[in-house]
Design an enzyme around this catalytic site. Structure first.
Site, PDB file in Angstrom:
ATOM      1  N   GLY A  41       0.817  -1.216   0.000  1.00  0.00           N
ATOM      2  CA  GLY A  41       0.000   0.000   0.000  1.00  0.00           C
ATOM      3  C   GLY A  41       0.847   1.261   0.000  1.00  0.00           C
ATOM      4  N   ASN A  48      -7.925   4.201   8.753  1.00  0.00           N
ATOM      5  CA  ASN A  48      -7.348   3.037   9.436  1.00  0.00           C
ATOM      6  C   ASN A  48      -7.435   3.122  10.951  1.00  0.00           C
ATOM      7  OD1 ASN A  48      -5.410   5.091   8.354  1.00  0.00           O
ATOM      8  ND2 ASN A  48      -4.045   4.139   9.847  1.00  0.00           N
ATOM      9  N   SER A  57      -3.670  -3.279  -0.511  1.00  0.00           N
ATOM     10  CA  SER A  57      -2.571  -4.027   0.085  1.00  0.00           C
ATOM     11  C   SER A  57      -3.070  -5.386   0.575  1.00  0.00           C
ATOM     12  CB  SER A  57      -2.003  -3.233   1.261  1.00  0.00           C
ATOM     13  OG  SER A  57      -1.036  -4.006   1.936  1.00  0.00           O
ATOM     14  N   ALA A  58      -2.361  -6.452   0.189  1.00  0.00           N
ATOM     15  CA  ALA A  58      -2.847  -7.813   0.441  1.00  0.00           C
ATOM     16  C   ALA A  58      -2.928  -8.170   1.925  1.00  0.00           C
ATOM     17  CB  ALA A  58      -1.948  -8.828  -0.279  1.00  0.00           C
ATOM     18  N   THR A  91      11.671  -7.875 -10.747  1.00  0.00           N
ATOM     19  CA  THR A  91      11.045  -9.182 -10.945  1.00  0.00           C
ATOM     20  C   THR A  91       9.866  -9.352  -9.999  1.00  0.00           C
ATOM     21  OG1 THR A  91      13.157 -10.091 -11.635  1.00  0.00           O
ATOM     22  CG2 THR A  91      11.486 -11.678 -10.919  1.00  0.00           C
ATOM     23  N   CYS A 105       2.103   2.332  12.755  1.00  0.00           N
ATOM     24  CA  CYS A 105       3.288   3.098  12.352  1.00  0.00           C
ATOM     25  C   CYS A 105       3.592   4.197  13.351  1.00  0.00           C
ATOM     26  CB  CYS A 105       3.066   3.703  10.976  1.00  0.00           C
ATOM     27  SG  CYS A 105       2.027   2.679   9.954  1.00  0.00           S
TER      28      CYS A 105
HETATM   29  C1  LIG Z   1      -1.761  -0.422   6.102  1.00  0.00           C
HETATM   30  C2  LIG Z   1      -2.081   0.813   5.369  1.00  0.00           C
HETATM   31  C3  LIG Z   1      -1.193   1.353   4.408  1.00  0.00           C
HETATM   32  C4  LIG Z   1       0.167   0.750   4.146  1.00  0.00           C
HETATM   33  O1  LIG Z   1       0.105  -0.452   3.440  1.00  0.00           O
HETATM   34  P1  LIG Z   1       1.394  -1.413   3.450  1.00  0.00           P
HETATM   35  O2  LIG Z   1       1.027  -2.520   2.521  1.00  0.00           O
HETATM   36  O3  LIG Z   1       1.570  -1.875   4.857  1.00  0.00           O
HETATM   37  O4  LIG Z   1       2.549  -0.613   2.944  1.00  0.00           O
HETATM   38  C5  LIG Z   1      -1.574   2.482   3.720  1.00  0.00           C
HETATM   39  N1  LIG Z   1      -2.758   3.064   3.946  1.00  0.00           N
HETATM   40  C6  LIG Z   1      -3.641   2.591   4.835  1.00  0.00           C
HETATM   41  C7  LIG Z   1      -4.945   3.261   5.020  1.00  0.00           C
HETATM   42  C8  LIG Z   1      -3.324   1.460   5.593  1.00  0.00           C
HETATM   43  O5  LIG Z   1      -4.192   0.999   6.493  1.00  0.00           O
END
Ligand SMILES: *Cc1c(COP(=O)(O)O)cnc(C)c1O
Length: 386
Positions: free
Chosen positions: A71, A151, A199-200, A237, A325
């Site tokens: 993400g 988040n 983001s997975a 890759t 974070c």
């Molecule tokens: C977790 C998150 C991200 C970051 O994604 P990553 O795959 O951990 O780099 C960015 N934006 C939001 C809203 C998130 O919750």
């Protein structure tokens, strides 16, 4: 001691199905998807199948999906890339005060480089209105970037209406949908979204893999320069196994969404009712109904969030205060401050985020631990004298 994981907004467990789908690409199929031979072609077809799965989940075309390292990289690519691509057309970007740092920090970097960024204020629930966005658009606006769902407090933004406004004014619209995809319905065409980050690891896929949807016709420069992978849109890759795991996870998340939402809502309401009936002087952060089905966030007066988290952790309950974070820093959440909370109240906040595999027993256990933690901490607090 029970172990209860209530930090699914930070990351989720890899699902059994995702892991199983990844295994052949970690053990047998080792070809490079860019190679011409059969080993390469096997890897390539797995990557392309996953691209379709991701595209289908958000109403996009496969060629509109770029695989990234997550993400954060998707957000950075959009913000730095748009600035580079459109710098001759304008230097103004619109975002909100409550974005993830993966959006805020690149915006701050662009300000240092001479760009102008408008950080829209949010209401008490953490939302911006479409009218605010429209009022902020100027002749030199090149990008609007507004998260789909927050988040920390789970507030869902009026994305379709904002998309309509951006389309009307012919301004590129990006949404960080990392918390939304797989949890609430997302459709890039119906919602007029030009670019979207996902983001997975937020929907039971592996970590370190994500995707960026970029609408056909928009051409962004790549952050990562090197080979011609992803049609020159992201060099390096491909992480084949992770891409396959993401494809499986997103397909499952969308297919099971109604079911898992229902399950999480039941658990969420049990948790919210429990907190509100058992602990005095708590404040729900975010909107009561317009929020992600798995998000619970409260400010608990007279105590520090960090203190509660310690007590919870000692008793096997994983929660968070704001985003993963920012924990480790003593600054209160920028999201809660933007919503108008005082430093003191913002400091006393706890986020509990569910997954569909949590159980009622786990919720009841977490409630017991939380109630005890609050009683203990309040007994020691000079501010609390009841
Ligand atoms: C977790 C998150 C991200 C970051 O994604 P990553 O795959 O951990 O780099 C960015 N934006 C939001 C809203 C998130 O919750």
């Amino acid at each position: 001691m029970m172990k209860v994981y209530l930090d699914n907004a930070a990351t989720t467990a890899l699902s059994k199905e995702a892991l199983e789908s990844m295994m052949p690409y970690l053990t047998q199929v080792h070809g490079n998807p860019s190679s011409f031979h059969s080993f390469g072609r096997n890897a390539r077809s797995a990557v392309e199948k996953a691209r379709e799965q991701v595209a289908n989940a958000i109403g996009a075309l496969p060629e509109e999906i770029i695989f990234t390292g997550g993400g954060t990289e998707s957000d950075n690519t959009v913000i730095m890339g748009t600035a580079q691509r459109l710098k001759d057309r304008g230097n103004h970007i619109i975002t909100t005060a409550v974005e993830h740092h993966a959006v805020l920090h690149p915006c701050e970097e662009l300000e240092k480089r001479g760009f102008e960024v408008t950080y829209l204020e949010v209401d008490e629930f953490g939302a911006v209105s479409p009218e605010q966005v429209e009022a902020a658009i100027k002749d030199n606006t090149i990008l609007v970037t507004i998260m789909f769902a927050n988040n920390e407090v789970g507030t869902i933004m009026p994305i379709a209406q904002i998309g309509e406004i951006c389309r009307k004014h012919n301004v590129w619209f990006h949404t960080d949908a990392v918390q939304a995809v797989g949890h609430v319905p997302v459709n890039v065409k119906e919602m007029n979204i030009d670019m979207l980050s996902l983001s997975a690891h937020k929907f039971h896929g592996p970590k370190g893999i994500g995707a960026l949807y970029v609408k056909k016709g928009i051409r962004l420069p790549s952050l990562i320069m090197g080979g011609a992978q992803e049609k020159n849109r992201r060099a390096g890759t491909e992480n084949v196994a992770a891409i396959v795991g993401m494809g499986t996870a997103i397909e499952l998340a969308v297919a099971n969404m109604e079911n898992s939402t229902q399950k999480m809502l039941t658990l969420r309401d049990r948790l919210m009712n429990g907190i509100e009936s058992r602990i005095s002087e708590v404040k729900l952060n975010g909107h009561r109904t317009n929020r992600l089905p798995n998000n619970v966030n409260y400010s608990i007066k007279y105590i520090e969030g960090e203190g509660i988290l310690l007590h919870l952790d000692l008793n096997g309950v994983a929660a968070s205060s704001g985003s993963a974070c920012t924990s480790g820093s003593l600054d209160p959440s920028h999201v809660l401050l933007a919503m108008g909370l005082t430093h003191e109240v913002a400091h006393g906040s706890v986020r509990l985020t569910l997954s569909e595999s949590n159980t009622e027993e786990e919720i009841d256990y977490a409630l017991n631990v939380l109630e005890k933690a609050v009683t203990t901490l309040r007994a020691m607090s000079p501010l609390y004298n009841k």
